[in-house]
Design a protein around this motif. Structure first.
Motif, PDB file in Angstrom:
ATOM      1  N   LEU A   8       1.141   0.662  -6.481  1.00 32.54           N
ATOM      2  CA  LEU A   8       0.140  -0.399  -6.441  1.00 32.54           C
ATOM      3  C   LEU A   8      -0.704  -0.409  -7.722  1.00 32.54           C
ATOM      4  N   VAL A   9      -1.210   0.742  -8.089  1.00 29.57           N
ATOM      5  CA  VAL A   9      -2.079   0.833  -9.277  1.00 29.57           C
ATOM      6  C   VAL A   9      -1.275   0.550 -10.551  1.00 29.57           C
ATOM      7  N   THR A  10      -0.100   1.183 -10.664  1.00 31.27           N
ATOM      8  CA  THR A  10       0.725   1.001 -11.865  1.00 31.27           C
ATOM      9  C   THR A  10       1.234  -0.425 -11.977  1.00 31.27           C
ATOM     10  N   GLY A  11       1.689  -0.975 -10.854  1.00 30.74           N
ATOM     11  CA  GLY A  11       2.302  -2.299 -10.875  1.00 30.74           C
ATOM     12  C   GLY A  11       1.332  -3.448 -10.983  1.00 30.74           C
ATOM     13  N   SER A  12       0.012  -3.149 -10.919  1.00 31.72           N
ATOM     14  CA  SER A  12      -0.995  -4.208 -11.076  1.00 31.72           C
ATOM     15  C   SER A  12      -1.869  -3.967 -12.304  1.00 31.72           C
ATOM     16  N   ASP A  13      -1.439  -2.996 -13.139  1.00 32.62           N
ATOM     17  CA  ASP A  13      -2.224  -2.630 -14.329  1.00 32.62           C
ATOM     18  C   ASP A  13      -3.663  -2.248 -13.966  1.00 32.62           C
ATOM     19  N   GLY A  14      -3.800  -1.580 -12.818  1.00 33.29           N
ATOM     20  CA  GLY A  14      -5.111  -1.096 -12.404  1.00 33.29           C
ATOM     21  C   GLY A  14      -5.975  -2.119 -11.694  1.00 33.29           C
ATOM     22  N   ARG A  15      -5.457  -3.332 -11.542  1.00 30.57           N
ATOM     23  CA  ARG A  15      -6.234  -4.374 -10.872  1.00 30.57           C
ATOM     24  C   ARG A  15      -6.427  -4.049  -9.393  1.00 30.57           C
ATOM     25  N   LEU A  16      -5.391  -3.510  -8.769  1.00 34.13           N
ATOM     26  CA  LEU A  16      -5.451  -3.122  -7.362  1.00 34.13           C
ATOM     27  C   LEU A  16      -5.580  -1.606  -7.306  1.00 34.13           C
ATOM     28  N   THR A  17      -6.577  -1.113  -6.624  1.00 36.79           N
ATOM     29  CA  THR A  17      -6.877   0.316  -6.608  1.00 36.79           C
ATOM     30  C   THR A  17      -6.721   0.897  -5.200  1.00 36.79           C
ATOM     31  N   ARG A  65      12.583  -1.640 -15.559  1.00 36.61           N
ATOM     32  CA  ARG A  65      13.840  -1.016 -15.118  1.00 36.61           C
ATOM     33  C   ARG A  65      14.755  -2.059 -14.501  1.00 36.61           C
ATOM     34  N   SER A  66      16.013  -1.668 -14.298  1.00 39.94           N
ATOM     35  CA  SER A  66      17.003  -2.615 -13.780  1.00 39.94           C
ATOM     36  C   SER A  66      16.637  -3.136 -12.400  1.00 39.94           C
ATOM     37  N   TYR A  67      15.877  -2.343 -11.635  1.00 37.87           N
ATOM     38  CA  TYR A  67      15.506  -2.731 -10.267  1.00 37.87           C
ATOM     39  C   TYR A  67      14.105  -3.330 -10.188  1.00 37.87           C
ATOM     40  N   GLU A  68      13.532  -3.747 -11.320  1.00 41.31           N
ATOM     41  CA  GLU A  68      12.194  -4.334 -11.318  1.00 41.31           C
ATOM     42  C   GLU A  68      12.129  -5.505 -10.338  1.00 41.31           C
ATOM     43  N   SER A  69      11.075  -5.524  -9.535  1.00 38.19           N
ATOM     44  CA  SER A  69      10.914  -6.589  -8.550  1.00 38.19           C
ATOM     45  C   SER A  69       9.443  -6.711  -8.168  1.00 38.19           C
ATOM     46  N   ALA A  70       9.111  -7.856  -7.568  1.00 37.44           N
ATOM     47  CA  ALA A  70       7.748  -8.095  -7.099  1.00 37.44           C
ATOM     48  C   ALA A  70       7.632  -7.653  -5.641  1.00 37.44           C
ATOM     49  N   HIS A  71       6.686  -6.792  -5.362  1.00 39.27           N
ATOM     50  CA  HIS A  71       6.422  -6.344  -3.999  1.00 39.27           C
ATOM     51  C   HIS A  71       5.114  -6.947  -3.502  1.00 39.27           C
ATOM     52  N   THR A  72       5.098  -7.288  -2.223  1.00 39.93           N
ATOM     53  CA  THR A  72       3.890  -7.803  -1.595  1.00 39.93           C
ATOM     54  C   THR A  72       3.164  -6.667  -0.883  1.00 39.93           C
ATOM     55  N   VAL A  73       1.864  -6.633  -0.985  1.00 37.81           N
ATOM     56  CA  VAL A  73       1.083  -5.565  -0.366  1.00 37.81           C
ATOM     57  C   VAL A  73       1.370  -5.476   1.123  1.00 37.81           C
ATOM     58  N   SER A  74       1.493  -6.606   1.790  1.00 36.40           N
ATOM     59  CA  SER A  74       1.669  -6.603   3.246  1.00 36.40           C
ATOM     60  C   SER A  74       2.899  -5.829   3.680  1.00 36.40           C
ATOM     61  N   SER A  75       4.053  -6.065   3.038  1.00 30.88           N
ATOM     62  CA  SER A  75       5.284  -5.418   3.482  1.00 30.88           C
ATOM     63  C   SER A  75       5.232  -3.913   3.268  1.00 30.88           C
ATOM     64  N   ARG A  76       4.723  -3.482   2.119  1.00 35.22           N
ATOM     65  CA  ARG A  76       4.663  -2.053   1.845  1.00 35.22           C
ATOM     66  C   ARG A  76       3.597  -1.369   2.715  1.00 35.22           C
ATOM     67  N   LEU A  77       2.455  -2.016   2.880  1.00 36.14           N
ATOM     68  CA  LEU A  77       1.381  -1.409   3.648  1.00 36.14           C
ATOM     69  C   LEU A  77       1.762  -1.243   5.111  1.00 36.14           C
ATOM     70  N   MET A  78       2.380  -2.250   5.720  1.00 36.76           N
ATOM     71  CA  MET A  78       2.739  -2.154   7.129  1.00 36.76           C
ATOM     72  C   MET A  78       3.780  -1.067   7.354  1.00 36.76           C
ATOM     73  N   ARG A  79       4.674  -0.901   6.396  1.00 33.50           N
ATOM     74  CA  ARG A  79       5.655   0.178   6.526  1.00 33.50           C
ATOM     75  C   ARG A  79       4.966   1.539   6.475  1.00 33.50           C
ATOM     76  N   VAL A  80       4.029   1.706   5.552  1.00 36.38           N
ATOM     77  CA  VAL A  80       3.306   2.975   5.454  1.00 36.38           C
ATOM     78  C   VAL A  80       2.516   3.246   6.734  1.00 36.38           C
ATOM     79  N   LEU A  81       1.845   2.226   7.252  1.00 36.70           N
ATOM     80  CA  LEU A  81       1.095   2.390   8.495  1.00 36.70           C
ATOM     81  C   LEU A  81       2.026   2.750   9.650  1.00 36.70           C
ATOM     82  N   GLY A  82       3.251   2.220   9.616  1.00 32.52           N
ATOM     83  CA  GLY A  82       4.230   2.572  10.631  1.00 32.52           C
ATOM     84  C   GLY A  82       4.647   4.026  10.535  1.00 32.52           C
ATOM     85  N   VAL A  83       4.920   4.490   9.314  1.00 31.59           N
ATOM     86  CA  VAL A  83       5.289   5.889   9.119  1.00 31.59           C
ATOM     87  C   VAL A  83       4.141   6.814   9.507  1.00 31.59           C
ATOM     88  N   GLU A  84       2.919   6.370   9.271  1.00 34.81           N
ATOM     89  CA  GLU A  84       1.753   7.175   9.635  1.00 34.81           C
ATOM     90  C   GLU A  84       1.477   7.178  11.135  1.00 34.81           C
TER      91      GLU A  84
END
Length: 404
Positions: free
Chosen positions: A127-136, A179-198
Motif C-alpha cells: 500500500l505505502v510503496t504502491g501509492s508513493d506514500g500517499r496511503l499510509t 515488474r512483469s506482473y505490475e497491476s493496479a490493486h484496489t484497497v477493498s479487495s486486499r483489505l477484505m482478504r486480510v481481514l478474512g485471514v485475521e
C-alpha cells in the motif's frame, strides 16, 4: 511405536499397507456406503475441512457423502447461513475452507495468526510503496475501522455495498511496479482478504445461485482465543483421526506449518508411528494403530474438483497412480473431478452443456462388472440430485474440458 520429538522411536511398528489405507479412506472420508452421513455437519465433522475456494465444491463434496443427497443444497445453505453450524473462512495454506463452527478458534490460532501477520505486513508494504506514500498504515487503520462498522450495521454486505458507506475502499495502488506482473490493486479487495485471514470477517451468502463465486461478507462470530501450540495439537489430532496414517510430508503440506511445528504437535498428542509400504514411516493418532474393526464393501464415488479426499495428502501414489495426474490436475496442482472405485482414483467425470454427467476410466486394472455398474449408478445419483444445474469447476483440468 510412539513418536518422540527429534525422531527417536521405540517398540515394534505395525505395518499398514495400501489395502488397509484405502479401507480407512472409504470409512472415514464417508464414501463407503455404510459410512454415508445424514447431514452436512456430520460430513464436515468427519472430514475436518471442506475446500471452499470453489463454492460448488462444498455442495458436491457433501452430496457425495450423504445417504440421501436430495436436499444437499438446502441443507448446506441452512448450515452455512441460517444455523451457522458451518463457517467458510481462511485456513491452512492461505486457502478458503468450510469448517465446523466449533473448530473456528482452533484453525484461527493454529494457522490463521501466523498467516494473518504476514498478510497484514504485505498489505501495508504494498500500500505505502504502491501509492508513493500517499496511503499510509494509519490511513488503512482508519478505513478498515469504518468498513467494519459499516459491515456491522448492514449485517452482510458485498464489497460494492461497503464502498458506498466507505468510499476510500475504492482507492487504488500499484502492485509490483516496474515488474512483469505490475497491476493496479484496489484497497477493498486486499483489505477484505486480510481481514478474512485475521478471522475478523467471514464469507456470507453468495450472490445468485449456490454455484456463484460472488459473495457477501459478514463479521466473524466470536470465538475463544487459544494458545497456538494447543490449537495445533488439536487440529493435528483431529486430522490424523480422519486421514491417518500420514507421512511427515503429508502433515507439513496439509497444515502449511514449519516442520518443527508438525513434530512438536505429533509429540504433544502422542502420535504413533507405523510402517507404510516401501519402508516409509507414517503416523496415526494414539490408539488408532490397530486394524479396522469392520469390513468395507466395495464402493464407487464421483468427487468434485478440489475434493478434500483427493487433495488430502501430498504423497498420493497409494490412491492415485502417477500416470493419472496429467489429465486430472491443472498446472497449479488443483485436482479436477475424479471417479473412485474402492479407495483409488480410476478416472474423471464432467458435465456436458445439457447437464448430463459423463465419465471416463483411466485405470481399468482389476475393474469388473460390479465396478462399472457401481460407477454408473453413482453417476446417475449425482446427475439426479444436480437436476438441471450446470456446474463448471473453477480450476479446469484437461480431462474435464475434454469430457464437457
Amino acid at each position: 511405536m510412539r513418536y518422540v520429538a527429534g525422531g527417536g522411536v521405540g517398540g515394534q511398528q505395525r505395518h499398514i499397507g495400501v489395502a488397509e489405507r484405502r479401507a480407512r479412506l472409504g470409512l472415514r472420508q464417508r464414501l463407503a456406503g455404510v459410512a454415508r452421513a445424514q447431514s452436512p455437519e456430520e460430513v464436515a465433522e468427519s472430514l475436518v475441512a471442506l475446500h471452499g475456494t470453489d463454492p460448488a465444491t462444498v455442495y458436491l463434496a457433501v452430496g457425495a457423502r450423504l445417504a440421501d443427497p436430495g436436499r444437499t443444497v438446502a441443507e448446506v445453505e441452512r448450515a452455512l447461513y441460517e444455523d451457522r453450524t458451518l463457517v467458510r473462512m481462511h485456513g491452512m495454506r492461505h486457502t478458503v475452507f468450510v469448517f465446523p463452527a466449533g473448530l473456528a478458534a482452533v484453525v484461527h490460532a493454529s494457522t490463521g495468526l501466523a498467516n494473518a501477520a504476514k498478510a497484514r505486513a504485505g498489505l501495508v508494504k504494498d500500500l505505502v510503496t504502491g501509492s508513493d506514500g500517499r496511503l499510509t498504515e494509519e490511513w488503512l487503520t482508519e478505513v478498515e475501522a469504518s468498513a467494519l462498522a459499516a459491515l456491522a450495521r448492514r449485517g452482510q454486505a458485498t464489497v460494492n455495498e461497503l464502498t458506498q458507506d466507505e468510499p476510500r475502499l475504492r482507492e487504488q495502488f500499484t502492485y509490483g511496479a516496474g515488474r512483469s506482473y505490475e497491476s493496479a490493486h484496489t484497497v477493498s479487495s486486499r483489505l477484505m482478504r486480510v481481514l478474512g485471514v485475521e478471522g475478523r470477517v467471514v464469507r456470507g451468502r453468495p450472490l445468485g445461485a449456490w454455484t456463484s463465486s460472488q459473495f457477501r461478507w459478514a463479521l466473524a462470530p466470536p470465538h475463544p482465543e487459544l494458545a497456538p501450540a494447543e490449537a495445533q495439537s488439536e487440529l493435528l489430532r483431529r486430522w490424523l483421526a480422519v486421514c491417518g496414517p500420514a507421512t511427515e510430508a503429508d502433515l507439513k503440506w496439509w497444515t502449511g506449518w514449519r516442520v518443527t511445528e508438525v513434530r512438536r504437535a505429533l509429540a504433544a498428542i502422542g502420535a504413533v508411528t507405523v510402517a507404510l509400504d516401501d519402508g516409509v514411516t507414517g503416523y496415526v493418532a494414539d490408539g488408532d494403530e490397530g486394524p479396522l474393526a469392520e469390513a468395507v464393501e466395495p464402493w464407487a464415488a464421483l468427487l468434485p474438483g478440489l475434493d478434500p479426499t483427493a487433495m488430502g495428502w501430498q504423497e498420493r501414489d497409494w490412491y492415485l497412480a502417477p500416470a493419472l495426474r496429467p489429465p486430472l490436475f491443472d498446472r497449479s496442482g488443483n485436482v479436477g473431478p475424479t471417479v473412485w472405485w474402492n479407495g483409488r482414483v480410476v478416472g474423471g467425470w464432467a458435465q456436458r452443456a445439457d447437464g448430463e454427467v459423463v465419465w471416463r476410466l483411466l485405470d481399468e486394472e482389476g475393474l469388473g462388472r460390479e465396478a462399472l455398474a457401481s460407477i454408473e449408478a453413482e453417476a446417475a445419483r449425482v446427475g439426479a440430485w444436480l437436476g438441471g444445474t450446470r456446474v463448471t469447476p473453477r480450476f479446469r483440468t484437461p480431462l474435464e474440458r475434454e469430457l464437457s
